[in-house]
Design a protein around this motif. Structure first.
Motif, PDB file in Angstrom:
ATOM      1  N   GLU A 262      -5.391  77.970  54.966  1.00  0.00           N
ATOM      2  CA  GLU A 262      -4.945  76.691  55.554  1.00  0.00           C
ATOM      3  C   GLU A 262      -4.012  76.919  56.744  1.00  0.00           C
ATOM      4  O   GLU A 262      -4.139  76.251  57.780  1.00  0.00           O
ATOM      5  N   ILE A 263      -3.104  77.892  56.621  1.00  0.00           N
ATOM      6  CA  ILE A 263      -2.205  78.208  57.744  1.00  0.00           C
ATOM      7  C   ILE A 263      -3.035  78.676  58.944  1.00  0.00           C
ATOM      8  O   ILE A 263      -2.803  78.276  60.083  1.00  0.00           O
ATOM      9  N   GLY A 264      -4.019  79.515  58.665  1.00  0.00           N
ATOM     10  CA  GLY A 264      -4.879  80.044  59.735  1.00  0.00           C
ATOM     11  C   GLY A 264      -5.570  78.925  60.498  1.00  0.00           C
ATOM     12  O   GLY A 264      -5.656  78.953  61.725  1.00  0.00           O
ATOM     13  N   LYS A 265      -6.047  77.921  59.761  1.00  0.00           N
ATOM     14  CA  LYS A 265      -6.738  76.790  60.406  1.00  0.00           C
ATOM     15  C   LYS A 265      -5.803  76.047  61.336  1.00  0.00           C
ATOM     16  O   LYS A 265      -6.186  75.656  62.451  1.00  0.00           O
ATOM     17  N   VAL A 266      -4.560  75.856  60.881  1.00  0.00           N
ATOM     18  CA  VAL A 266      -3.578  75.152  61.720  1.00  0.00           C
ATOM     19  C   VAL A 266      -3.266  75.980  62.965  1.00  0.00           C
ATOM     20  O   VAL A 266      -3.231  75.462  64.087  1.00  0.00           O
ATOM     21  N   LEU A 267      -3.080  77.278  62.771  1.00  0.00           N
ATOM     22  CA  LEU A 267      -2.786  78.155  63.918  1.00  0.00           C
ATOM     23  C   LEU A 267      -3.910  78.083  64.949  1.00  0.00           C
ATOM     24  O   LEU A 267      -3.672  78.020  66.155  1.00  0.00           O
ATOM     25  N   GLU A 268      -5.148  78.105  64.456  1.00  0.00           N
ATOM     26  CA  GLU A 268      -6.296  78.073  65.366  1.00  0.00           C
ATOM     27  C   GLU A 268      -6.318  76.817  66.228  1.00  0.00           C
ATOM     28  O   GLU A 268      -6.833  76.827  67.347  1.00  0.00           O
ATOM     29  N   GLY A 269      -5.733  75.744  65.690  1.00  0.00           N
ATOM     30  CA  GLY A 269      -5.716  74.488  66.431  1.00  0.00           C
ATOM     31  C   GLY A 269      -4.592  74.393  67.461  1.00  0.00           C
ATOM     32  O   GLY A 269      -4.515  73.417  68.198  1.00  0.00           O
ATOM     33  N   LEU A 270      -3.695  75.380  67.495  1.00  0.00           N
ATOM     34  CA  LEU A 270      -2.557  75.310  68.413  1.00  0.00           C
ATOM     35  C   LEU A 270      -2.896  75.949  69.757  1.00  0.00           C
ATOM     36  O   LEU A 270      -3.449  77.050  69.796  1.00  0.00           O
ATOM     37  N   ALA A 271      -2.533  75.276  70.829  1.00  0.00           N
ATOM     38  CA  ALA A 271      -2.857  75.772  72.171  1.00  0.00           C
ATOM     39  C   ALA A 271      -2.189  77.117  72.463  1.00  0.00           C
ATOM     40  O   ALA A 271      -2.746  77.951  73.174  1.00  0.00           O
ATOM     41  N   ILE A 272      -0.984  77.332  71.892  1.00  0.00           N
ATOM     42  CA  ILE A 272      -0.250  78.565  72.199  1.00  0.00           C
ATOM     43  C   ILE A 272      -0.804  79.800  71.491  1.00  0.00           C
ATOM     44  O   ILE A 272      -0.378  80.915  71.761  1.00  0.00           O
ATOM     45  N   ILE A 273      -1.751  79.611  70.569  1.00  0.00           N
ATOM     46  CA  ILE A 273      -2.299  80.759  69.836  1.00  0.00           C
ATOM     47  C   ILE A 273      -3.571  81.251  70.520  1.00  0.00           C
ATOM     48  O   ILE A 273      -4.498  80.488  70.761  1.00  0.00           O
ATOM     49  N   LYS A 274      -3.579  82.569  70.812  1.00  0.00           N
ATOM     50  CA  LYS A 274      -4.727  83.146  71.504  1.00  0.00           C
ATOM     51  C   LYS A 274      -5.823  83.520  70.515  1.00  0.00           C
ATOM     52  O   LYS A 274      -7.006  83.288  70.770  1.00  0.00           O
ATOM     53  N   LYS A 275      -5.401  84.084  69.371  1.00  0.00           N
ATOM     54  CA  LYS A 275      -6.406  84.607  68.455  1.00  0.00           C
ATOM     55  C   LYS A 275      -5.852  84.691  67.028  1.00  0.00           C
ATOM     56  O   LYS A 275      -4.709  85.105  66.823  1.00  0.00           O
ATOM     57  N   VAL A 276      -6.649  84.282  66.057  1.00  0.00           N
ATOM     58  CA  VAL A 276      -6.288  84.466  64.648  1.00  0.00           C
ATOM     59  C   VAL A 276      -7.353  85.365  64.034  1.00  0.00           C
ATOM     60  O   VAL A 276      -8.553  85.065  64.130  1.00  0.00           O
ATOM     61  N   GLU A 277      -6.941  86.472  63.422  1.00  0.00           N
ATOM     62  CA  GLU A 277      -7.935  87.355  62.804  1.00  0.00           C
ATOM     63  C   GLU A 277      -8.491  86.695  61.539  1.00  0.00           C
ATOM     64  O   GLU A 277      -7.825  85.866  60.926  1.00  0.00           O
ATOM     65  N   PRO A 278      -9.726  87.029  61.171  1.00  0.00           N
ATOM     66  CA  PRO A 278     -10.321  86.423  59.976  1.00  0.00           C
ATOM     67  C   PRO A 278      -9.400  86.601  58.765  1.00  0.00           C
ATOM     68  O   PRO A 278      -8.786  87.657  58.610  1.00  0.00           O
ATOM     69  N   ILE A 279      -9.293  85.562  57.931  1.00  0.00           N
ATOM     70  CA  ILE A 279      -8.384  85.614  56.782  1.00  0.00           C
ATOM     71  C   ILE A 279      -9.190  85.690  55.497  1.00  0.00           C
ATOM     72  O   ILE A 279      -9.993  84.807  55.203  1.00  0.00           O
ATOM     73  N   GLU A 280      -8.991  86.761  54.748  1.00  0.00           N
ATOM     74  CA  GLU A 280      -9.721  86.934  53.493  1.00  0.00           C
ATOM     75  C   GLU A 280      -8.816  86.854  52.284  1.00  0.00           C
ATOM     76  O   GLU A 280      -9.251  86.544  51.183  1.00  0.00           O
ATOM     77  N   THR A 281      -7.542  87.215  52.485  1.00  0.00           N
ATOM     78  CA  THR A 281      -6.625  87.222  51.333  1.00  0.00           C
ATOM     79  C   THR A 281      -5.309  86.540  51.720  1.00  0.00           C
ATOM     80  O   THR A 281      -5.337  85.398  52.140  1.00  0.00           O
ATOM     81  N   ASN A 282      -4.176  87.232  51.578  1.00  0.00           N
ATOM     82  CA  ASN A 282      -2.881  86.558  51.783  1.00  0.00           C
ATOM     83  C   ASN A 282      -2.180  86.965  53.079  1.00  0.00           C
ATOM     84  O   ASN A 282      -1.001  86.669  53.244  1.00  0.00           O
ATOM     85  N   ILE A 283      -2.878  87.686  53.961  1.00  0.00           N
ATOM     86  CA  ILE A 283      -2.253  88.143  55.208  1.00  0.00           C
ATOM     87  C   ILE A 283      -2.926  87.461  56.402  1.00  0.00           C
ATOM     88  O   ILE A 283      -4.151  87.362  56.455  1.00  0.00           O
TER      89      ILE A 283
END
Ligand SMILES: *Cc1c(COP(=O)(O)O)cnc(C)c1O
Length: 340
Positions: A262-283
């Motif tokens: 869920e955090i990853g999804k929010v980060l992906e929606g932010l303009a200031i974030i360039k890249k979110v690595e795929p999330i499989e566990t808790n990191i």
């Protein structure tokens, strides 16, 4: 409300865990007379379908002991360039075992069986160090909590067998991988010569790791642990926490994974974030678009909201979800992120 997401090692014992610790039967474990340690060791050995297990004060010590057990000075082990044993154990591979690392340029901390086979030095070519050990990590820490494809691990095992190499698993977060991929400890026990597992990460214990292996190897591990200063006395209070965690804190790891996604999804929606690595566990590993904001400035903004995460170098930032990251904190953090 302080929200600490720098690591899954920041947790404090739950009420149930503390009660289990207070009620533990203890003895002198250096004489193997601590019933709680003995119980934990046989429980973990059985889970992994291994002959024996040994309790260690840290994951680092369990890994370092395993490397010592599988190698002689001057030899070489094969691991990914992201490996914890190479990057984050203080140079212990050379300090403790006099061994060098042949680093593989893998993907998110994971290498292929072909890469491993190509990295083995020909044993009769006496100019190069003798390859004797392959060490892998699941989940990968620097690789962003990525989980291995079990089939690739099986292929690497075949390479080890063919070339007479030992096979070690740094399973500091193996519980996370097994929950995420619906795997079981026995599969891993059947594949690896030794496995180190941590109780002080996602399982929420204050201290503790266990190394599993065959009887002979674990018997020799007793001396290595002693040499490293890891023989502890009434450590059953810690083992009781680990036994409690096995019973109550394994399945709930899925909650940490869901929150991370869920955090990853929010980060992906932010303009200031360039890249979110795929999330499989808790990191969660991600990068800021430094044309808009520096990573340091981003960390400072979060600090101003009493939220703490860490940098991994090269502009990469890391968030780790855990047992003490509550639903309330999660809602608050999501709100803060969306306001940035
Ligand atoms: C945390 C960790 C370890 C063990 O580290 P300790 O600080 O000794 O607990 C080993 N391997 C990996 C991949 C880890 O994340």
């Amino acid at each position: 409300m302080k929200i600490n997401l720098i690591s899954d090692t920041v947790t404090k014992p739950t009420k149930g865990m503390l009660a289990a610790m207070f009620n533990a039967q203890v003895g002198d474990d250096v004489f193997k007379e601590d019933p709680s340690i003995n119980e934990l060791e046989s429980k973990v050995a059985k889970l992994f379908n291994k002959e024996a297990a040994l309790f260690f004060p840290s994951g680092t010590m369990a890994n370092q002991a395993a490397i010592k057990l599988h190698t002689q000075p001057g030899e070489q082990l094969i691991c990914d360039k992201y490996a914890h044993i190479y990057n984050y154990e203080g140079g212990g591979v050379s300090f403790n075992s006099g061994v060098s690392c042949k680093l593989i340029d893998g993907h998110r901390g994971m290498m292929t069986a072909d890469q491993v086979e190509a990295a083995i030095n020909p044993p009769d070519f006496y100019h190069s160090p003798l390859t004797t050990l392959v060490s892998i990590e699941n989940t990968t820490n620097k690789g962003g909590g990525a989980c291995w494809d079990f089939e690739e691990l099986v292929k690497i095992k075949a390479v080890c067998k063919k070339h007479g190499l030992a096979y070690h698993l740094d399973g500091a977060r193996l519980w996370n991988a097994m929950v995420a991929k619906n795997e079981n400890p026995q599969q891993y026990g059947d594949l690896f010569d030794t496995i180190s597992i941590c109780f002080s990460k996602g399982l929420g214990c204050p201290v503790g790791s266990v190394l599993v292996g065959d009887k002979e190897t674990i018997h020799r591990a007793l001396r290595v642990r002693k040499v490293l200063g890891g023989g502890m006395r009434q450590a059953g209070y810690l083992a009781a926490a680990a036994t409690y965690a096995l019973d109550y804190h394994v399945n709930r790891l899925a909650e940490d994974h869901n929150k991370a996604i869920e955090i990853g999804k929010v980060l992906e929606g932010l303009a200031i974030i360039k890249k979110v690595e795929p999330i499989e566990t808790n990191i969660i590993i991600f990068e800021i678009d430094d044309r808009l904001l520096t990573a340091d400035h981003f960390l400072e903004k979060l600090r101003n909201h009493n939220v703490y995460i860490i940098g991994m170098g090269q502009g990469k930032l890391r968030i780790v979800t855990h047992l003490d990251y509550t639903d309330e904190m999660h809602h608050e953090f999501i709100k803060i992120l969306k306001s940035l």
